[in-house]
Design a protein around this motif. Structure first.
Motif, PDB file in Angstrom:
ATOM      1  N   ASN A  54       0.814  -1.216   0.000  1.00 48.46           N
ATOM      2  CA  ASN A  54       0.000   0.000   0.000  1.00 48.46           C
ATOM      3  C   ASN A  54       0.846   1.264   0.000  1.00 48.46           C
ATOM      4  OD1 ASN A  54       1.067  -0.251   2.509  1.00 48.46           O
ATOM      5  ND2 ASN A  54      -0.839   0.039   3.631  1.00 48.46           N
ATOM      6  N   ASP A  55       2.102   1.135  -0.410  1.00 52.04           N
ATOM      7  CA  ASP A  55       3.028   2.262  -0.531  1.00 52.04           C
ATOM      8  C   ASP A  55       3.548   2.793   0.793  1.00 52.04           C
ATOM      9  OD1 ASP A  55       1.771   3.889  -3.567  1.00 52.04           O
ATOM     10  OD2 ASP A  55       3.161   2.240  -3.234  1.00 52.04           O
ATOM     11  N   ASN A  56       3.218   2.157   1.900  1.00 49.46           N
ATOM     12  CA  ASN A  56       3.839   2.587   3.157  1.00 49.46           C
ATOM     13  C   ASN A  56       5.315   2.193   3.118  1.00 49.46           C
ATOM     14  OD1 ASN A  56       2.859  -0.202   3.405  1.00 49.46           O
ATOM     15  ND2 ASN A  56       3.774  -0.103   5.441  1.00 49.46           N
ATOM     16  N   SER A  57       6.157   3.145   3.407  1.00 55.87           N
ATOM     17  CA  SER A  57       7.595   2.890   3.319  1.00 55.87           C
ATOM     18  C   SER A  57       8.310   3.459   4.532  1.00 55.87           C
ATOM     19  CB  SER A  57       8.172   3.493   2.040  1.00 55.87           C
ATOM     20  OG  SER A  57       8.054   4.902   2.051  1.00 55.87           O
ATOM     21  N   PHE A  58       9.471   2.930   4.796  1.00 52.95           N
ATOM     22  CA  PHE A  58      10.308   3.437   5.871  1.00 52.95           C
ATOM     23  C   PHE A  58      11.759   3.130   5.534  1.00 52.95           C
ATOM     24  CE2 PHE A  58      11.101  -0.702   7.836  1.00 52.95           C
ATOM     25  CZ  PHE A  58      10.015  -1.430   7.399  1.00 52.95           C
ATOM     26  N   ALA A  59      12.651   3.843   6.193  1.00 57.69           N
ATOM     27  CA  ALA A  59      14.075   3.711   5.894  1.00 57.69           C
ATOM     28  C   ALA A  59      14.876   3.615   7.181  1.00 57.69           C
ATOM     29  CB  ALA A  59      14.537   4.902   5.071  1.00 57.69           C
ATOM     30  N   ALA A  60      16.075   3.096   7.024  1.00 60.97           N
ATOM     31  CA  ALA A  60      16.999   3.016   8.153  1.00 60.97           C
ATOM     32  C   ALA A  60      17.406   4.423   8.587  1.00 60.97           C
ATOM     33  CB  ALA A  60      18.221   2.209   7.761  1.00 60.97           C
ATOM     34  N   ASP A  61      17.739   4.554   9.850  1.00 58.01           N
ATOM     35  CA  ASP A  61      18.142   5.864  10.369  1.00 58.01           C
ATOM     36  C   ASP A  61      19.337   6.431   9.606  1.00 58.01           C
ATOM     37  OD1 ASP A  61      17.407   5.136  13.873  1.00 58.01           O
ATOM     38  OD2 ASP A  61      16.130   5.822  12.225  1.00 58.01           O
ATOM     39  N   SER A  62      20.222   5.551   9.144  1.00 55.60           N
ATOM     40  CA  SER A  62      21.441   6.002   8.477  1.00 55.60           C
ATOM     41  C   SER A  62      21.163   6.668   7.134  1.00 55.60           C
ATOM     42  CB  SER A  62      22.395   4.825   8.277  1.00 55.60           C
ATOM     43  OG  SER A  62      21.781   3.805   7.502  1.00 55.60           O
ATOM     44  N   VAL A  63      19.995   6.422   6.556  1.00 49.47           N
ATOM     45  CA  VAL A  63      19.685   6.995   5.242  1.00 49.47           C
ATOM     46  C   VAL A  63      18.407   7.823   5.257  1.00 49.47           C
ATOM     47  CG1 VAL A  63      20.840   5.065   4.104  1.00 49.47           C
ATOM     48  CG2 VAL A  63      18.340   5.015   4.414  1.00 49.47           C
ATOM     49  N   LYS A  64      17.742   7.874   6.393  1.00 47.05           N
ATOM     50  CA  LYS A  64      16.470   8.602   6.484  1.00 47.05           C
ATOM     51  C   LYS A  64      16.671  10.057   6.101  1.00 47.05           C
ATOM     52  CE  LYS A  64      13.983   6.951   9.650  1.00 47.05           C
ATOM     53  NZ  LYS A  64      13.438   6.574  10.983  1.00 47.05           N
ATOM     54  N   GLY A  65      15.776  10.552   5.263  1.00 43.36           N
ATOM     55  CA  GLY A  65      15.888  11.924   4.785  1.00 43.36           C
ATOM     56  C   GLY A  65      16.723  12.051   3.525  1.00 43.36           C
ATOM     57  N   ARG A  66      17.471  11.014   3.187  1.00 42.58           N
ATOM     58  CA  ARG A  66      18.285  11.024   1.954  1.00 42.58           C
ATOM     59  C   ARG A  66      17.796  10.003   0.938  1.00 42.58           C
ATOM     60  NH1 ARG A  66      23.544   9.568   2.001  1.00 42.58           N
ATOM     61  NH2 ARG A  66      23.285   8.099   3.730  1.00 42.58           N
ATOM     62  N   PHE A  67      17.350   8.836   1.407  1.00 48.16           N
ATOM     63  CA  PHE A  67      16.916   7.763   0.522  1.00 48.16           C
ATOM     64  C   PHE A  67      15.405   7.586   0.634  1.00 48.16           C
ATOM     65  CE2 PHE A  67      21.063   5.030   0.503  1.00 48.16           C
ATOM     66  CZ  PHE A  67      21.800   6.159   0.199  1.00 48.16           C
ATOM     67  N   THR A  68      14.766   7.342  -0.509  1.00 52.15           N
ATOM     68  CA  THR A  68      13.321   7.124  -0.543  1.00 52.15           C
ATOM     69  C   THR A  68      13.009   5.909  -1.399  1.00 52.15           C
ATOM     70  OG1 THR A  68      12.925   9.512  -0.378  1.00 52.15           O
ATOM     71  CG2 THR A  68      11.091   8.131  -1.092  1.00 52.15           C
ATOM     72  N   CYS A  69      12.150   5.069  -0.869  1.00 44.30           N
ATOM     73  CA  CYS A  69      11.731   3.859  -1.561  1.00 44.30           C
ATOM     74  C   CYS A  69      10.344   4.090  -2.174  1.00 44.30           C
ATOM     75  CB  CYS A  69      11.690   2.713  -0.552  1.00 44.30           C
ATOM     76  SG  CYS A  69      11.515   1.079  -1.256  1.00 44.30           S
ATOM     77  N   SER A  70      10.161   3.647  -3.417  1.00 40.15           N
ATOM     78  CA  SER A  70       8.854   3.773  -4.064  1.00 40.15           C
ATOM     79  C   SER A  70       8.629   2.573  -4.966  1.00 40.15           C
ATOM     80  CB  SER A  70       8.774   5.076  -4.863  1.00 40.15           C
ATOM     81  OG  SER A  70       9.720   5.087  -5.911  1.00 40.15           O
ATOM     82  N   LYS A  77       7.948  -2.644 -10.851  1.00 35.67           N
ATOM     83  CA  LYS A  77       9.243  -2.075 -10.486  1.00 35.67           C
ATOM     84  C   LYS A  77       9.205  -1.425  -9.106  1.00 35.67           C
ATOM     85  CE  LYS A  77      11.138  -0.960 -15.072  1.00 35.67           C
ATOM     86  NZ  LYS A  77      12.467  -1.591 -14.909  1.00 35.67           N
ATOM     87  N   MET A  78      10.326  -1.466  -8.479  1.00 32.55           N
ATOM     88  CA  MET A  78      10.524  -0.814  -7.197  1.00 32.55           C
ATOM     89  C   MET A  78      11.781   0.018  -7.309  1.00 32.55           C
ATOM     90  SD  MET A  78      12.101  -1.239  -3.892  1.00 32.55           S
ATOM     91  CE  MET A  78      12.614  -2.949  -3.818  1.00 32.55           C
ATOM     92  N   TYR A  79      11.808   1.148  -6.627  1.00 32.98           N
ATOM     93  CA  TYR A  79      12.904   2.089  -6.801  1.00 32.98           C
ATOM     94  C   TYR A  79      13.508   2.497  -5.460  1.00 32.98           C
ATOM     95  CZ  TYR A  79      10.478   2.607 -11.264  1.00 32.98           C
ATOM     96  OH  TYR A  79       9.864   2.368 -12.462  1.00 32.98           O
ATOM     97  N   LEU A  80      14.772   2.909  -5.529  1.00 32.38           N
ATOM     98  CA  LEU A  80      15.419   3.526  -4.380  1.00 32.38           C
ATOM     99  C   LEU A  80      16.070   4.814  -4.872  1.00 32.38           C
ATOM    100  CD1 LEU A  80      16.155   3.258  -1.363  1.00 32.38           C
ATOM    101  CD2 LEU A  80      18.342   2.286  -2.105  1.00 32.38           C
ATOM    102  N   GLN A  81      15.477   5.927  -4.497  1.00 34.38           N
ATOM    103  CA  GLN A  81      16.040   7.234  -4.834  1.00 34.38           C
ATOM    104  C   GLN A  81      17.042   7.600  -3.754  1.00 34.38           C
ATOM    105  OE1 GLN A  81      15.593   9.462  -7.487  1.00 34.38           O
ATOM    106  NE2 GLN A  81      17.250  10.591  -6.474  1.00 34.38           N
ATOM    107  N   MET A  82      18.286   7.815  -4.156  1.00 31.50           N
ATOM    108  CA  MET A  82      19.348   8.106  -3.202  1.00 31.50           C
ATOM    109  C   MET A  82      19.897   9.501  -3.476  1.00 31.50           C
ATOM    110  SD  MET A  82      21.320   4.430  -3.144  1.00 31.50           S
ATOM    111  CE  MET A  82      21.885   4.569  -4.833  1.00 31.50           C
ATOM    112  N   ASN A  83      19.782  10.365  -2.503  1.00 34.05           N
ATOM    113  CA  ASN A  83      20.286  11.737  -2.612  1.00 34.05           C
ATOM    114  C   ASN A  83      21.416  11.964  -1.616  1.00 34.05           C
ATOM    115  OD1 ASN A  83      18.230  12.327  -4.520  1.00 34.05           O
ATOM    116  ND2 ASN A  83      16.811  12.827  -2.871  1.00 34.05           N
ATOM    117  N   SER A  84      22.194  12.995  -1.882  1.00 34.90           N
ATOM    118  CA  SER A  84      23.298  13.375  -0.989  1.00 34.90           C
ATOM    119  C   SER A  84      24.172  12.169  -0.646  1.00 34.90           C
ATOM    120  CB  SER A  84      22.746  14.010   0.297  1.00 34.90           C
ATOM    121  OG  SER A  84      21.961  15.146   0.006  1.00 34.90           O
TER     122      SER A  84
END
Length: 122
Positions: A54-70, A77-84
């Motif tokens: 249902n599109d609920n996503s979460f990330a590890a603390d080490s990447v939270k705010g930088r990486f987004t899963c969709s 397809k599933m994606y991992l957007q990685m910034n910074s």
């Protein structure tokens, strides 16, 4: 036969962005939760991010705010957007599938891809 194929890895500089893709086949995509994990040399495989049906996503603390899963259920397809990106993000990144809820636990996932290398230079 279930297959997960990661793509999008490469060599980037610190501060750059990168998007990884995971293409799934052989399974009912909308019924699965997916996770991203990474394995750096000399370290254990670690959880990065996960997303449910249902599109609920979460990330590890080490990447939270930088990486987004969709995910895109129309394309399987599933994606991992990685910034910074930073040098410590250098690792082989794996996608994984579980016929249930998303989890940060490695053993929760039944199917795994072969991984894609991400290298971040300083």
């Amino acid at each position: 036969q279930v297959q997960l194929v990661e793509s999008g890895g490469g060599l980037v500089q610190a501060g750059d962005s990168l998007t990884l893709s995971c293409t799934a086949s052989g399974l009912s995509f909308t019924m699965y939760a997916f996770g991203w994990f990474r394995h750096a040399p000399g370290k254990e495989r670690e959880f990065v991010a996960a997303i449910g049906w249902n599109d609920n996503s979460f990330a590890a603390d080490s990447v939270k705010g930088r990486f987004t899963c969709s995910r895109d259920n129309t394309k399987n397809k599933m994606y991992l957007q990685m910034n910074s990106l930073a040098p410590e993000d250098t690792a082989i990144y794996y996608c994984a599938a579980a016929l249930s809820y998303p989890s940060e636990v490695t053993g929760h996932y039944r199917y795994w891809g072969q991984g894609t290398q991400v290298t971040v230079s300083s």
